[in-house]
Every structure is written in C-alpha cells, then in structure tokens.
Enzyme design. Structure first.
Site, PDB file in Angstrom:
ATOM      1  N   HIS A 139      -4.966   9.426   0.686  1.00 52.73           N
ATOM      2  CA  HIS A 139      -4.988   8.704   1.957  1.00 52.73           C
ATOM      3  C   HIS A 139      -5.858   9.345   3.012  1.00 52.73           C
ATOM      4  O   HIS A 139      -5.570   9.269   4.200  1.00 52.73           O
ATOM      5  CB  HIS A 139      -3.562   8.472   2.480  1.00 52.73           C
ATOM      6  CG  HIS A 139      -3.403   7.153   3.174  1.00 52.73           C
ATOM      7  ND1 HIS A 139      -3.797   6.953   4.482  1.00 52.73           N
ATOM      8  CD2 HIS A 139      -2.933   5.958   2.749  1.00 52.73           C
ATOM      9  CE1 HIS A 139      -3.535   5.690   4.821  1.00 52.73           C
ATOM     10  NE2 HIS A 139      -3.027   5.066   3.780  1.00 52.73           N
ATOM     11  N   ASP A 151       0.816  -1.218   0.000  1.00 51.59           N
ATOM     12  CA  ASP A 151       0.000   0.000   0.000  1.00 51.59           C
ATOM     13  C   ASP A 151       0.851   1.270   0.000  1.00 51.59           C
ATOM     14  O   ASP A 151       2.035   1.236   0.339  1.00 51.59           O
ATOM     15  CB  ASP A 151      -0.868   0.051   1.272  1.00 51.59           C
ATOM     16  CG  ASP A 151      -1.950  -1.007   1.274  1.00 51.59           C
ATOM     17  OD1 ASP A 151      -1.964  -1.856   0.372  1.00 51.59           O
ATOM     18  OD2 ASP A 151      -2.776  -0.963   2.204  1.00 51.59           O
ATOM     19  N   ASP A 152       0.208   2.364  -0.327  1.00 47.49           N
ATOM     20  CA  ASP A 152       0.701   3.743  -0.125  1.00 47.49           C
ATOM     21  C   ASP A 152       1.726   4.230  -1.148  1.00 47.49           C
ATOM     22  O   ASP A 152       2.149   5.372  -1.080  1.00 47.49           O
ATOM     23  CB  ASP A 152       1.279   3.961   1.288  1.00 47.49           C
ATOM     24  CG  ASP A 152       0.265   3.673   2.389  1.00 47.49           C
ATOM     25  OD1 ASP A 152      -0.931   3.542   2.070  1.00 47.49           O
ATOM     26  OD2 ASP A 152       0.662   3.591   3.564  1.00 47.49           O
ATOM     27  N   HIS A 196       3.886  -2.205   2.973  1.00 51.24           N
ATOM     28  CA  HIS A 196       3.855  -0.860   2.393  1.00 51.24           C
ATOM     29  C   HIS A 196       5.130  -0.644   1.587  1.00 51.24           C
ATOM     30  O   HIS A 196       6.218  -0.773   2.145  1.00 51.24           O
ATOM     31  CB  HIS A 196       3.714   0.186   3.502  1.00 51.24           C
ATOM     32  CG  HIS A 196       2.453   0.025   4.291  1.00 51.24           C
ATOM     33  ND1 HIS A 196       2.345  -0.877   5.324  1.00 51.24           N
ATOM     34  CD2 HIS A 196       1.237   0.601   4.153  1.00 51.24           C
ATOM     35  CE1 HIS A 196       1.112  -0.846   5.804  1.00 51.24           C
ATOM     36  NE2 HIS A 196       0.414   0.052   5.121  1.00 51.24           N
ATOM     37  N   HIS A 211      -6.206   2.852  -3.631  1.00 51.44           N
ATOM     38  CA  HIS A 211      -6.055   3.076  -2.187  1.00 51.44           C
ATOM     39  C   HIS A 211      -6.381   4.535  -1.841  1.00 51.44           C
ATOM     40  O   HIS A 211      -5.766   5.100  -0.955  1.00 51.44           O
ATOM     41  CB  HIS A 211      -4.631   2.692  -1.765  1.00 51.44           C
ATOM     42  CG  HIS A 211      -4.418   2.595  -0.279  1.00 51.44           C
ATOM     43  ND1 HIS A 211      -5.299   1.964   0.564  1.00 51.44           N
ATOM     44  CD2 HIS A 211      -3.414   3.049   0.515  1.00 51.44           C
ATOM     45  CE1 HIS A 211      -4.845   2.039   1.806  1.00 51.44           C
ATOM     46  NE2 HIS A 211      -3.700   2.707   1.808  1.00 51.44           N
TER      47      HIS A 211
HETATM   48 NI    NI Z   1      -2.476   3.085   3.502  1.00 50.38          NI
END
Ligand code: NI
Length: 399
Positions: free
Chosen positions: A262, A207-208, A349, A258
C-alpha cells in the site's frame, strides 16, 4: 635476581591478559555470526502472527500501516501502541508541514517482517517510511522488537544471546510451513457464470484485504446470493490467507492487484513501482495459478508517469462508500442503495467488520432489485469494452 622474577611475573600476567582478550574476541565473533545467521539465513516474510492493517486516506496525508498480531494481549497492545503513536506523531507533523505546500500529500507507510529466533522467541522488524513536504526525501527508519511468545512479554535481545545461543536451532522446515501453507501451484478452475448482458449489472469491489475475519463473511454473503465481486488485494497479505484467495477464485470472484504494501505509487521510483506490482502478481499467481489483469492504484492516485508504468488497465470507482471513514454498516449500505445505477463500480474495503455487515444488506437488496453482481472483467466484457493498458476506468455504463 629479584628483578628477573618481577619481569617474568609481569610478562606472564601480560600473556594471560592477551589470551583472555583473544578468547573473548573470538567468542563475540562467534556470537555475531550466529546472530547474523539466525536473522538472515531464514528470513520469513509475514510468517508469524496475523497481519493487521490501518489504511487511511486524507486530503493532506495518506497512511498505510501493517503490523503483526499474536493474539497475546500484552504483546499486541505494545505493538498497537507503537503503531498508533507513530501515526499520531505523523499526523501532527504533516499538519505542521502542510502549510508549506497546499498540494503536497504526506505519506506514512509502515511494513514489517517477522523471523523466529528460537521456538517461542520472535523478532519483528518494522520499516517506517515517512514522507513529509518538509523532507527533501522520504525518511526511512527501522525498529526491531523481540517478543517471548511463551512467557507473553517483550524481551531485550541481550537476554537471549547471553545464555541461549548454544542451543539455538533454526529449522527451515518448520518455519516455511508456517509461512506458506502450500508451495505447489495448481490452477484453480473458476465456475461457469451465466450473465445476461441485457440486464442491469454492477461490480462491488473490495480493497486492502484479504483479512480472515472480514473477507470470509463477505464471501459467505456473496455465495448465498450467487453473486461475485472483485478483490484488489495487497501482496503482503497473501501469506497465511492463501485459502481465502483460493476460495475467491473458485467461487468466481476476481482478484486484482492493489500493490504489495500500500505504498503511494505516484511518489516512488519506477523500479519501486515495478516491485510493488510484480511481487503481488507473483504472490497471487503462486496461490491461484493465474495473474491479476486489473490494477487499482493505492489511494486512487495516479499521474501520467504511473499510467505509463503500469502494464494493466487501472480500475477506479464511481461510488465511494467511504466505509473506512464512517465504519458504519448502515451508512455504507444506504450510500450504495441510494446511489447505485447500472454499470457502477462500488468501492469498499474488506478489512472492516462494518463493511462485512453492510454487504449483508447490500447484496440481497441489489439482487432483489434485479441487478447482477458481477466482477469488473465480467462488467466490461458484457458492455463490449476492450480495456487499454495504463488507462483509467471508473464505470461501465450502457452507451
Ligand atoms: Ni487501498
């Protein structure tokens, strides 16, 4: 007669004063429009510098901060200091206010946009959203910083406006080149993948990102072991990282959504949720020619309301490496290797060097143990599952 001359001189003086004021006013009006044009005629989303993110998950508070790095120590440390002190103040405030409501999750979200004022002078506009239980509604503030990249120092806006306004030329051609490498969308074909549905398989997810320094090493490791993963990307990290997305896609990895920057999706309005999702879908579509079909909600938080708004299945995880917390490659690798089983979805991540290092240990060892490292879509398809829009999935164990 003397009186007449006195009045005439006075009248002339007044006339001169008035005309001076008028000239001054028309000049400042000109300045205003120029300034407006410079800032708004050519807005550049994330066009300048590299994007850096700090994302933290907590019981009481969540933080998602994005800021630009120009690879200029003095300027970057000013930005980082500002971001870190904002985070520090927020943590103190959320600690103080958490006594009011045990269940309330405070949120700090910092995002930015950059714009070019002159060749080497850039403006960065930060938008800071603070949501604390003591506030009746989120508090949004905007901070603008101006940096002289050539002389490597921050500057006050007035410094430029006074003597540089007449020579300001903003070329839309130049700046759009920096913002997006390529505008034309081509559908990139993925490779043909051979998966044995009877053999054990797991889905690694990241993620991210994407993030140049950490996503590329992860892709290298995956490629070396003929493995793939699923990357749940942030829409605001797409500009400048198009080549990374194209590589993911062409090497068979899956790209999921995602959110854009955020934000915690359970506390924003449904129209904001829609923007967070669709801006990211569009950014990815523009680069790889297909839209993601899976969503991972930020902070893994969801409620019935969000489930009814997201027009995709939502993918959580069965193994949480807590890589963002430990930032320790050995811990992350051990956690995965000690807990993994057929059908797991692993959360990591791709914005930490420690995670990229852990992947160098995890991938060969899982392959060695006979696991196929597949995308989330390959995993549920192999298990004969059909996913429902708005449902939550944590794993796909054999039934
Ligand atoms: Ni995240």
């Amino acid at each position: 007669m003397k009186k007449f001359f006195y009045i005439l001189t006075l009248a002339i003086l007044i006339l001169i004063l008035i005309s001076c004021k008028l000239i001054q006013r028309s000049q400042s009006a000109k300045e205003d429009t120029l300034v407006d044009n410079m800032i708004y005629s050519n807005p550049q989303e994330k066009g300048l510098g590299e994007i850096e993110s700090i994302i933290e998950y907590g019981h009481r508070a969540v933080i998602g901060a994005h800021f630009p790095i120009f690879e200029i120590d003095h300027i970057d440390s000013i930005t980082r200091d500002m971001i870190l002190s904002t985070i520090h103040n927020f943590k103190t405030l959320s600690k103080d206010s958490s006594g009011n409501n045990e269940n309330y999750k405070s949120e700090l979200n910092i995002d930015y946009r950059t714009y070019e004022i002159t060749n080497n002078i850039v403006g960065v506009e930060f938008t800071i959203l603070e949501d604390l239980s003591t506030y009746s509604q989120p508090d949004v503030t905007t901070i603008t910083k101006t940096y002289d990249l050539k002389n490597k120092k921050p500057i006050q806006l007035e410094d430029i406006y006074l003597d540089e306004i007449p020579i300001i030329v903003v070329s839309s051609q130049d700046t759009s080149d920096i913002a997006y490498e390529e505008k034309n969308t081509t559908i990139i074909p993925g490779p043909t993948r051979n998966i044995d549905p009877t053999m054990p398989m797991v889905a690694l997810t990241f993620d991210d990102g994407p993030n140049k320094n950490t996503t590329i090493p992860i892709l290298n490791t995956l490629k070396e072991y003929e493995s793939v993963a699923t990357f749940f990307v942030l829409g605001n990290r797409v500009p400048g990282n198009e080549h990374i997305l194209r590589r993911m896609h062409s090497e068979g990895s899956e790209i999921g959504n995602h959110s854009f920057n955020h934000k915690r999706l359970t506390t924003i309005t449904s129209s904001e949720v829609k923007i967070q999702v669709s801006k990211t879908q569009d950014a990815i579509m523009e680069v790889v020619g297909t839209k993601p079909k899976l969503m991972r909600p930020t902070y893994g938080s969801y409620n019935d309301n969000l489930k009814s708004q997201i027009e995709m299945p939502m993918i959580l995880w069965s193994i949480d490496t807590l890589d963002w917390k430990s930032k320790d490659a050995e811990k992350v690798a051990n956690h995965v290797l000690n807990n993994i089983q057929d059908g797991d979805i692993v959360l990591m991540h791709d914005i930490y060097g420690s995670t990229a290092d852990a992947v160098k240990v995890i991938v060969p060892e899982l392959v060695n143990r006979g696991y196929q490292l597949v995308t989330v879509s390959e995993l549920y398809e192999s298990r004969g599952e059909t996913l429902q829009v708005g449902n939550i999935y944590n794993s796909f164990y054999k039934k």
